[in-house]
Write a protein that holds these residues in place. Structure first.
Motif, mmCIF file in Angstrom:
data_model
loop_
_atom_site.group_PDB
_atom_site.id
_atom_site.type_symbol
_atom_site.label_atom_id
_atom_site.label_comp_id
_atom_site.label_asym_id
_atom_site.label_seq_id
_atom_site.Cartn_x
_atom_site.Cartn_y
_atom_site.Cartn_z
ATOM 1 N N SER A 216 -26.365 17.628 25.460
ATOM 2 C CA SER A 216 -26.499 16.295 24.879
ATOM 3 C C SER A 216 -26.061 16.335 23.428
ATOM 4 O O SER A 216 -25.865 17.413 22.852
ATOM 5 N N GLU B 170 -25.361 13.203 33.242
ATOM 6 C CA GLU B 170 -26.776 12.995 33.561
ATOM 7 C C GLU B 170 -27.392 12.142 32.466
ATOM 8 O O GLU B 170 -27.097 12.326 31.291
ATOM 9 N N GLU B 171 -28.249 11.215 32.881
ATOM 10 C CA GLU B 171 -29.002 10.472 31.883
ATOM 11 C C GLU B 171 -30.466 10.789 32.075
ATOM 12 O O GLU B 171 -31.063 10.442 33.091
ATOM 13 N N GLY B 172 -31.055 11.465 31.113
ATOM 14 C CA GLY B 172 -32.426 11.945 31.252
ATOM 15 C C GLY B 172 -33.432 11.066 30.520
ATOM 16 O O GLY B 172 -33.140 9.909 30.214
ATOM 17 N N ALA B 173 -34.570 11.627 30.269
ATOM 18 C CA ALA B 173 -35.636 10.906 29.580
ATOM 19 C C ALA B 173 -35.204 10.599 28.153
ATOM 20 O O ALA B 173 -34.278 11.219 27.624
ATOM 21 N N ARG B 174 -35.874 9.670 27.525
ATOM 22 C CA ARG B 174 -35.609 9.317 26.125
ATOM 23 C C ARG B 174 -34.144 8.998 25.873
ATOM 24 O O ARG B 174 -33.547 9.472 24.906
ATOM 25 N N ARG B 175 -33.522 8.330 26.755
ATOM 26 C CA ARG B 175 -32.108 7.922 26.621
ATOM 27 C C ARG B 175 -31.156 9.099 26.492
ATOM 28 O O ARG B 175 -30.007 8.926 26.072
ATOM 29 N N ARG B 176 -31.622 10.262 26.803
ATOM 30 C CA ARG B 176 -30.778 11.452 26.684
ATOM 31 C C ARG B 176 -29.575 11.381 27.612
ATOM 32 O O ARG B 176 -29.697 11.094 28.798
#
Lengths: 174, 174
Positions: free
Chosen positions: B17, B57-63
């Motif tokens: 990221s 990939e789009e993870g938690a907290r807009r990551r």
DNA sequence: ATTACCATGTAAGGGGTTACATGATTCC
DNA sequence: GGAATCATGTAACCCCTTACATGGTAAT
């Protein structure tokens, strides 16, 4: 913010026009602090506005001759003694080294070979200028000689490093 | 244009990221190619738009996690092998040396003494990181070691030069 | 709950590069 | 008269820095 100080510094050698200064920026300062025409004229305007230089003469062809003021000299001295030089960052060449594993060994070696050659070339250019100015620098321009010596040592360092690195690569390849 | 290539290069070690990359820019790349958060996020956006990276990939907290595309890898290789590194220019410290005659000898010597000290300090920092990463670099990160060696040689050169320059000044003063 | 850290973005302003534009003077 | 050189200026664009702004998640 150093173009400003480079200009002030050059004016300590005597009054000069933007055009005059530009010759120096493209000449002896080219390896230390290059500047474009566009940038220099703008900066001279700002320096005049700030009272660090003044126009002492307006000659033919709109030529303006600038001279250092007391405030300008004070600012230059302040910069020389009180402001810490920035440590060198952003090395294009080294950044590439970091990622050289991406291409194959041969290309990695070729990259380093080129750096070695470039260092040799650059060093011989410096030696040429060294000989060109040798006569007059008996003791006159001590600081000029010191700056030039930096260049000679830098290119020598780079040359030896690139040679060493090629050996390391060869070792690592076996 | 090299922030772009630094980012591409880091992504060859695996998807990451913006935040992840930023740690590296502030860490191991700090002495070679520092970048600010603001700049990096902007560049990642442009890289995605240009198709050199993709969001995997789009993870938690807009990551958002980015990965290199084929086009990105090709661009990186092109930069590594075909684009000539820019020779070093704009050396703040050397520019000051040029004008050191403006202040008195004592201040000139003090300036050089400081450079010598700074080189020693910087070198010991590099040695510290060298020891910190020594175990894992048996043969893994050859290029990392080569880049580090450059730093060690550079600081050593600077140290010796500054010491030499002080002697020259002393000679010139008599 | 509060703090620390994860995570991304925008806006303003400075410095630098390239290109465009203009005109005067000198030399052949 | 034409070319080279002297001489200054503006405009557009890119890269970088600093500061502002926002919100989610984990640990104590």
């Amino acid at each position: 913010m150093s173009l400003r100080h480079a200009a002030l510094g050059l004016l300590t050698f005597g009054p000069a026009s933007g055009y005059d200064l530009l010759q120096t920026f493209n000449g002896s300062l080219a390896n230390v602090w290059p500047a474009t025409q566009s940038q220099l004229y703008g900066e001279l305007g700002k320096l005049a506005e700030a009272g660090l230089v003044t126009v002492t003469e307006e000659g033919a062809r709109r030529r303006k001759e600038y001279a250092l003021t007391d405030a300008g000299l004070a600012e230059l001295k302040h910069w020389l003694t009180d402001v810490e030089p920035t440590v060198l960052r952003r090395n294009d060449m080294l950044l590439r080294v970091f990622f050289l594993g991406v291409v194959d060994h041969e290309q990695g070696e070729e990259f380093l070979r080129k750096r070695e050659g470039q260092a040799v070339e650059h060093q011989s250019e410096l030696r040429a200028t060294q000989e060109a100015i040798a006569p007059e620098t008996a003791d006159l321009a001590v600081y000029g000689r010191i700056a030039l010596e930096w260049g000679l040592r830098y290119t020598e360092m780079q040359r030896q490093w690139a040679a060493w690195a090629q050996e390391e690569l060869a070792k690592a390849r076996k």
